[in-house]
Design a protein around this motif. Sequence first.
Motif, PDB file in Angstrom:
ATOM      1  N   ALA A  54      -7.222   7.305 -12.206  1.00 49.56           N
ATOM      2  CA  ALA A  54      -7.147   7.826 -10.834  1.00 49.56           C
ATOM      3  C   ALA A  54      -6.088   8.923 -10.708  1.00 49.56           C
ATOM      4  CB  ALA A  54      -6.839   6.702  -9.858  1.00 49.56           C
ATOM      5  N   ALA A  55      -5.098   8.908 -11.587  1.00 55.02           N
ATOM      6  CA  ALA A  55      -4.029   9.913 -11.526  1.00 55.02           C
ATOM      7  C   ALA A  55      -4.546  11.323 -11.830  1.00 55.02           C
ATOM      8  CB  ALA A  55      -2.888   9.547 -12.481  1.00 55.02           C
ATOM      9  N   TRP A  56      -5.774  11.442 -12.318  1.00 54.01           N
ATOM     10  CA  TRP A  56      -6.379  12.759 -12.526  1.00 54.01           C
ATOM     11  C   TRP A  56      -7.000  13.295 -11.238  1.00 54.01           C
ATOM     12  CZ3 TRP A  56      -5.994  15.604 -16.997  1.00 54.01           C
ATOM     13  CH2 TRP A  56      -5.511  14.918 -18.123  1.00 54.01           C
ATOM     14  N   SER A  57      -7.014  12.485 -10.180  1.00 52.39           N
ATOM     15  CA  SER A  57      -7.642  12.915  -8.924  1.00 52.39           C
ATOM     16  C   SER A  57      -6.646  13.659  -8.043  1.00 52.39           C
ATOM     17  CB  SER A  57      -8.158  11.686  -8.170  1.00 52.39           C
ATOM     18  OG  SER A  57      -7.051  10.926  -7.694  1.00 52.39           O
ATOM     19  N   ASP A  58      -7.147  14.219  -6.942  1.00 48.72           N
ATOM     20  CA  ASP A  58      -6.266  14.867  -5.967  1.00 48.72           C
ATOM     21  C   ASP A  58      -5.826  13.884  -4.894  1.00 48.72           C
ATOM     22  OD1 ASP A  58      -6.636  17.504  -7.066  1.00 48.72           O
ATOM     23  OD2 ASP A  58      -8.644  17.441  -6.228  1.00 48.72           O
ATOM     24  N   ARG A  59      -6.600  12.806  -4.716  1.00 48.47           N
ATOM     25  CA  ARG A  59      -6.416  11.913  -3.577  1.00 48.47           C
ATOM     26  C   ARG A  59      -7.174  10.643  -3.883  1.00 48.47           C
ATOM     27  NH1 ARG A  59      -9.371  11.502   1.145  1.00 48.47           N
ATOM     28  NH2 ARG A  59     -10.827  13.148   0.651  1.00 48.47           N
ATOM     29  N   GLU A  60      -6.741   9.517  -3.299  1.00 46.08           N
ATOM     30  CA  GLU A  60      -7.511   8.307  -3.555  1.00 46.08           C
ATOM     31  C   GLU A  60      -7.729   7.506  -2.282  1.00 46.08           C
ATOM     32  OE1 GLU A  60      -4.239   8.161  -4.156  1.00 46.08           O
ATOM     33  OE2 GLU A  60      -3.497   6.124  -3.892  1.00 46.08           O
ATOM     34  N   LEU A 113       1.338   6.331  -7.178  1.00 46.19           N
ATOM     35  CA  LEU A 113       0.256   7.214  -7.617  1.00 46.19           C
ATOM     36  C   LEU A 113       0.626   8.677  -7.469  1.00 46.19           C
ATOM     37  CD1 LEU A 113      -3.193   5.652  -7.053  1.00 46.19           C
ATOM     38  CD2 LEU A 113      -2.656   7.369  -8.743  1.00 46.19           C
ATOM     39  N   THR A 129      -5.529   2.938 -12.745  1.00 49.77           N
ATOM     40  CA  THR A 129      -4.682   3.910 -12.055  1.00 49.77           C
ATOM     41  C   THR A 129      -4.398   5.147 -12.897  1.00 49.77           C
ATOM     42  OG1 THR A 129      -2.858   2.501 -12.707  1.00 49.77           O
ATOM     43  CG2 THR A 129      -3.561   2.406 -10.439  1.00 49.77           C
ATOM     44  N   ALA A 153      -1.223   5.702   4.058  1.00 52.55           N
ATOM     45  CA  ALA A 153      -0.535   4.436   3.831  1.00 52.55           C
ATOM     46  C   ALA A 153       0.983   4.630   3.859  1.00 52.55           C
ATOM     47  CB  ALA A 153      -0.954   3.841   2.489  1.00 52.55           C
ATOM     48  N   ILE A 154       1.441   5.866   3.605  1.00 53.68           N
ATOM     49  CA  ILE A 154       2.891   6.081   3.543  1.00 53.68           C
ATOM     50  C   ILE A 154       3.489   6.270   4.920  1.00 53.68           C
ATOM     51  CG2 ILE A 154       4.721   7.381   2.405  1.00 53.68           C
ATOM     52  CD1 ILE A 154       2.668   8.431   0.476  1.00 53.68           C
ATOM     53  N   ARG A 204      -9.567   2.266   2.635  1.00 52.62           N
ATOM     54  CA  ARG A 204      -8.291   2.696   3.195  1.00 52.62           C
ATOM     55  C   ARG A 204      -7.899   4.010   2.540  1.00 52.62           C
ATOM     56  NH1 ARG A 204      -2.588  -0.516   4.286  1.00 52.62           N
ATOM     57  NH2 ARG A 204      -1.838   1.132   5.648  1.00 52.62           N
ATOM     58  N   VAL A 236      -8.740   3.333  -1.300  1.00 50.32           N
ATOM     59  CA  VAL A 236      -8.861   2.004  -1.888  1.00 50.32           C
ATOM     60  C   VAL A 236      -9.885   1.222  -1.086  1.00 50.32           C
ATOM     61  CG1 VAL A 236      -7.663  -0.162  -2.362  1.00 50.32           C
ATOM     62  CG2 VAL A 236      -6.515   2.004  -2.782  1.00 50.32           C
ATOM     63  N   GLU A 264       1.719   2.310 -14.356  1.00 51.09           N
ATOM     64  CA  GLU A 264       0.452   1.596 -14.273  1.00 51.09           C
ATOM     65  C   GLU A 264       0.692   0.086 -14.253  1.00 51.09           C
ATOM     66  OE1 GLU A 264      -2.028   1.495 -17.755  1.00 51.09           O
ATOM     67  OE2 GLU A 264      -3.833   1.511 -16.536  1.00 51.09           O
ATOM     68  N   ASP A 320       0.832  -1.213   0.000  1.00 51.71           N
ATOM     69  CA  ASP A 320       0.000   0.000   0.000  1.00 51.71           C
ATOM     70  C   ASP A 320       0.862   1.256   0.000  1.00 51.71           C
ATOM     71  OD1 ASP A 320      -2.359  -1.300  -0.190  1.00 51.71           O
ATOM     72  OD2 ASP A 320      -2.999  -1.010   1.880  1.00 51.71           O
ATOM     73  N   GLY A 321       1.946   1.227   0.752  1.00 53.08           N
ATOM     74  CA  GLY A 321       2.854   2.375   0.768  1.00 53.08           C
ATOM     75  C   GLY A 321       3.461   2.614  -0.597  1.00 53.08           C
ATOM     76  N   MET A 339     -10.796   3.528  -5.565  1.00 50.61           N
ATOM     77  CA  MET A 339     -10.210   2.439  -6.340  1.00 50.61           C
ATOM     78  C   MET A 339     -10.436   1.107  -5.650  1.00 50.61           C
ATOM     79  SD  MET A 339      -6.740   3.992  -7.805  1.00 50.61           S
ATOM     80  CE  MET A 339      -6.897   2.750  -9.090  1.00 50.61           C
ATOM     81  N   THR A 345       0.727  13.463 -14.620  1.00 51.36           N
ATOM     82  CA  THR A 345      -0.551  13.827 -15.245  1.00 51.36           C
ATOM     83  C   THR A 345      -0.715  15.346 -15.276  1.00 51.36           C
ATOM     84  OG1 THR A 345      -1.521  11.745 -14.515  1.00 51.36           O
ATOM     85  CG2 THR A 345      -3.063  13.481 -15.144  1.00 51.36           C
ATOM     86  N   MET A 371       2.475   9.480 -10.483  1.00 51.05           N
ATOM     87  CA  MET A 371       1.546   9.505 -11.619  1.00 51.05           C
ATOM     88  C   MET A 371       0.745  10.805 -11.664  1.00 51.05           C
ATOM     89  SD  MET A 371       0.235   5.556 -11.837  1.00 51.05           S
ATOM     90  CE  MET A 371      -0.636   5.693 -13.414  1.00 51.05           C
ATOM     91  N   ARG A 372       0.420  11.331 -10.470  1.00 52.81           N
ATOM     92  CA  ARG A 372      -0.307  12.606 -10.430  1.00 52.81           C
ATOM     93  C   ARG A 372       0.557  13.748 -10.940  1.00 52.81           C
ATOM     94  NH1 ARG A 372      -2.531  10.841  -5.582  1.00 52.81           N
ATOM     95  NH2 ARG A 372      -4.670  10.267  -6.082  1.00 52.81           N
ATOM     96  N   ARG A 376     -11.299  -2.467  -0.241  1.00 52.33           N
ATOM     97  CA  ARG A 376     -11.035  -3.910  -0.354  1.00 52.33           C
ATOM     98  C   ARG A 376     -11.993  -4.629   0.575  1.00 52.33           C
ATOM     99  NH1 ARG A 376      -5.362  -2.683   0.194  1.00 52.33           N
ATOM    100  NH2 ARG A 376      -4.499  -2.389  -1.882  1.00 52.33           N
ATOM    101  N   ARG A 394       2.186   1.654  -3.429  1.00 56.53           N
ATOM    102  CA  ARG A 394       1.090   2.051  -4.294  1.00 56.53           C
ATOM    103  C   ARG A 394       0.873   3.562  -4.218  1.00 56.53           C
ATOM    104  NH1 ARG A 394      -3.888   2.632  -4.813  1.00 56.53           N
ATOM    105  NH2 ARG A 394      -4.973   1.365  -6.340  1.00 56.53           N
ATOM    106  N   ALA A 395       0.845   4.083  -2.982  1.00 55.89           N
ATOM    107  CA  ALA A 395       0.627   5.511  -2.775  1.00 55.89           C
ATOM    108  C   ALA A 395       1.765   6.323  -3.400  1.00 55.89           C
ATOM    109  CB  ALA A 395       0.517   5.806  -1.283  1.00 55.89           C
ATOM    110  N   MET A 416      -5.378   6.344   1.274  1.00 57.86           N
ATOM    111  CA  MET A 416      -4.008   6.068   0.869  1.00 57.86           C
ATOM    112  C   MET A 416      -3.012   7.111   1.340  1.00 57.86           C
ATOM    113  SD  MET A 416      -4.442   3.164  -0.154  1.00 57.86           S
ATOM    114  CE  MET A 416      -2.798   2.711  -0.715  1.00 57.86           C
ATOM    115  N   LEU A 438       1.696  -0.941 -10.896  1.00 56.86           N
ATOM    116  CA  LEU A 438       0.565  -0.933  -9.970  1.00 56.86           C
ATOM    117  C   LEU A 438      -0.345  -2.131 -10.168  1.00 56.86           C
ATOM    118  CD1 LEU A 438      -0.269   2.836  -9.744  1.00 56.86           C
ATOM    119  CD2 LEU A 438       0.197   1.290  -7.862  1.00 56.86           C
TER     120      LEU A 438
END
Lengths: 174, 230
Positions: free
Chosen positions: B209-215, A123, B206, B229-230, B224, B217, A152, A116-117, B41, A130, A126-127, B219, A119-120, B226, A155
């Motif tokens: 999703a990269a067009w978003s400000d935040r995500e 992303l 993904t 998550a870091i 969660r 997840v 991608e 998860d870390g 996501m 973008t 990727m932002r 499951r 993944r973040a 994200m 991911l």
Amino acid sequence: MSIGHTLLGLLEAGPRHGYDLKRAFDEKFGHDRPLAYGQVYSTMSRLLKNGLVEVDGIEPGGGPERKRYAITDAGVTDVETWLSQPEKPEPYLQSTLYTKVVLALLTGRSAQDLLDGQRAEHLRLMRILTTRKRKGDLADQLVCDHALFHLEADLRWLELAAARLDQLAKEVRR
Amino acid sequence: MTHAPAGSLLAATGLHKAYGPTKALDGADFSVHPGEVVAVMGPSGSGKSTLLHCLAGIVPPDSGSVTYAGRELTAMSDAERSALRRTEFGFVFQFGQLVPELTCVENVALPLRLAGVRRKEAEHTALAWMEKLQVEDLAGQRPGEVSGGQGQRVAVARSLVTGPRVLFADEPTGALDSLNGELVMQLLTEAARSTNAAVVLVTHETRVAAWSDREIVVRDGRSRDMERAI
Ligand SMILES: Nc1ncnc2c1ncn2[C@@H]1O[C@H](COP(=O)(O)OP(=O)(O)O)[C@@H](O)[C@H]1O
Ligand SMILES: [Mg+2]
């Protein structure tokens, strides 16, 4: 990336000074990593020695930056050969990430948190790409898309690995 | 139960929803601020659409809280919730769901017409939104005559025509190729930002999703955030 071949390719359009070459390179390919002057001149003297470029003129004043370079016939052939050779696909088989996942499972740490870390972090990059793509020209868009598709793919692997963690945990502890 | 984060426009805490033995949501949280684009996501079947339906007041959760602008959705009457959906929320789904008998501009104008706006005025506003989504040339065409990507952009124009505060998009690029998906995302996020609408963007891709400000997840029905998550 082969800097020698790239500089040669840029010279095919017409003779240029070393400084000009650096500027053209940075503008087209060096957005994130501009060339150092030293790199340009050491590359050009190597190409000169191999007969792939020649000095087309020297402006008065002395110093290496005054030289104007032109591509030779041998240089054109060299660019052509380089372009026609497919690049070796990356095998991606020495994945640090995979090693980390297995070690986390072996040592009883949370592999899910690790994934998860990561993944973040992916992303987040990727932002940034973008946003750069949104504000950039077509060249920027293509460069960023290339990176985005690779991230991608990473991911997708992360998702697949996350979905199989229980199974993997059983196997690595055997 | 935790409370909605300060300044959030739409928030949910501790959502549970079961369909028979299937736990579609099993303690999901969510929040979005005005003007923020949040990606939801997660793998297929994880509960993303159910979360969106609960947030939008389409499906009532079994337990948990959903607040919009400080008001509890689960405490409202059906009529109040449906009024909220008409006036404050916009929707885009994977398949545009345009009315095939109407022209594109009539489709885009439809939510305004249903709210009682006169035809001329409704279509005038509709055309302005179609311009933003670069589909104004298709005004007179019927949905069957336009491509998938164009139809999806018409659907985005329709979802924004009433000036919603929250746009719900469930896999809006799911049926499109990369190039058309890109264009839809670029224009959708630009249009939403131009009106400071919040976007709840459900996607399993993904690059979308990269067009978003935040995500977040989802499951197995749990969410969660994200950023943590870091
Ligand atoms: N109306 C419904 N009736 C029965 N089961 C449903 C219904 N909607 C969703 N589900 C089940 O709930 C789970 C979550 O579904 P959904 O929210 O659609 O997931 P996602 O959008 O992430 O693919 C799935 O197992 C799905 O089969
Ligand atoms: Mg879904």
